[in-house]
Write an enzyme that holds these catalytic residues in place. Sequence first.
Site, PDB file in Angstrom:
ATOM      1  N   ASP A  17       2.567 -14.325  -4.002  1.00  0.00           N
ATOM      2  CA  ASP A  17       2.522 -13.965  -4.975  1.00  0.00           C
ATOM      3  C   ASP A  17       3.848 -12.707  -5.025  1.00  0.00           C
ATOM      4  O   ASP A  17       2.843 -11.182  -5.056  1.00  0.00           O
ATOM      5  CB  ASP A  17       1.110 -13.055  -5.689  1.00  0.00           C
TER       6      ASP A  17
ATOM      7  N   SER B  58      -2.097  -5.027  -9.751  1.00  0.00           N
ATOM      8  CA  SER B  58      -1.075  -5.940  -9.388  1.00  0.00           C
ATOM      9  C   SER B  58       0.141  -5.648  -8.181  1.00  0.00           C
ATOM     10  O   SER B  58       0.757  -4.628  -9.608  1.00  0.00           O
ATOM     11  CB  SER B  58      -1.542  -7.192  -9.823  1.00  0.00           C
TER      12      SER B  58
ATOM     13  N   HIS C 164       3.015 -12.676 -10.137  1.00  0.00           N
ATOM     14  CA  HIS C 164       2.021 -13.271 -11.646  1.00  0.00           C
ATOM     15  C   HIS C 164       2.274 -12.485 -12.708  1.00  0.00           C
ATOM     16  O   HIS C 164       1.951 -12.060 -13.595  1.00  0.00           O
ATOM     17  CB  HIS C 164       1.320 -13.752 -10.742  1.00  0.00           C
TER      18      HIS C 164
END
Length: 303
Positions: free
Chosen positions: A84, A158, A54
Amino acid sequence: MTSPSGADLISALSNQMADAVERIRRSLVTVNGRQRQAASGIIVAPDEVLTADHVLERDDDLTIQTDDGRTLAARLVGRDRTSDLALLRIDGLGGDTAAQADAPARVGQFVLAVGRPSPGGPMASLGVVSAVGGPLRTRRGMIEQVIQTDATPYPGFSGGALIDVTGAVLGLFTTGLIGGVALAIPSPFAWRIAHTLAHQGHVRRGFLGISSQPVTIPPGQRAGRTQEQGLLIVRVEPDSPAYHAGLLIGDIMVGIDGVVLNDTDDLQAVLSGDRVGATVSAEIIRGGTLVTLPVTIGQRKGA
């Protein structure tokens, strides 16, 4: 001989955590794949970086920055929206800094979320493992394995690493699966996906072509089975694997490939990539009778 004081023990643990961050820092890179905030990535091979899917809002003009200050062009090799995860290839990355998939996470253990959201060096936050398990339904689909932690997910974390206090990599950290919740993809699972992406650019995920809902099976209609739950088929897509296998609306699916099905999560867990193309036995209850039908698992479109 005196025993260590509480302050000594805390100091020792603190130093161990700092050492753990130092151990992983050379395996972390900054990933530039979106406008508003750089993200993190983990070197998993001499020329490959695994990051969160993402955080890549574009497919080209990608760069990474290494611990030794180099800025290098990166090429997107493949991505798996469900987990992801995305894999980047970087010519000239080199070095011996590839992180290894380490021990499984345990509920309650101290962990550190470590990211490199800017070239200034790694950042870390402390937490514990709140839960380990799966499958888990997310806004991206059904993911087979996850680690949940209360470590603070700072912006740009992330794609970074979730490590234990020795520096062992437990998983790849992400907030992109469930509305900003801090989760990690367990490293053995994430590294396997990276290997798949490196060789075929995508992850195959199974498809039957049915819509179903969990139901309680009345005792008199269990066809000799002891399970109380099953999946009522409410739709069969035309020209799908289920259609060609002879599955019908109103059938109750109770098992597939030897796995008992109590709800839709059980079914999604069975439809993993290694079963795509395989012909398996689907056990259904039809009119109070147990029927076994061979069904060839297809591949989900876009997977």
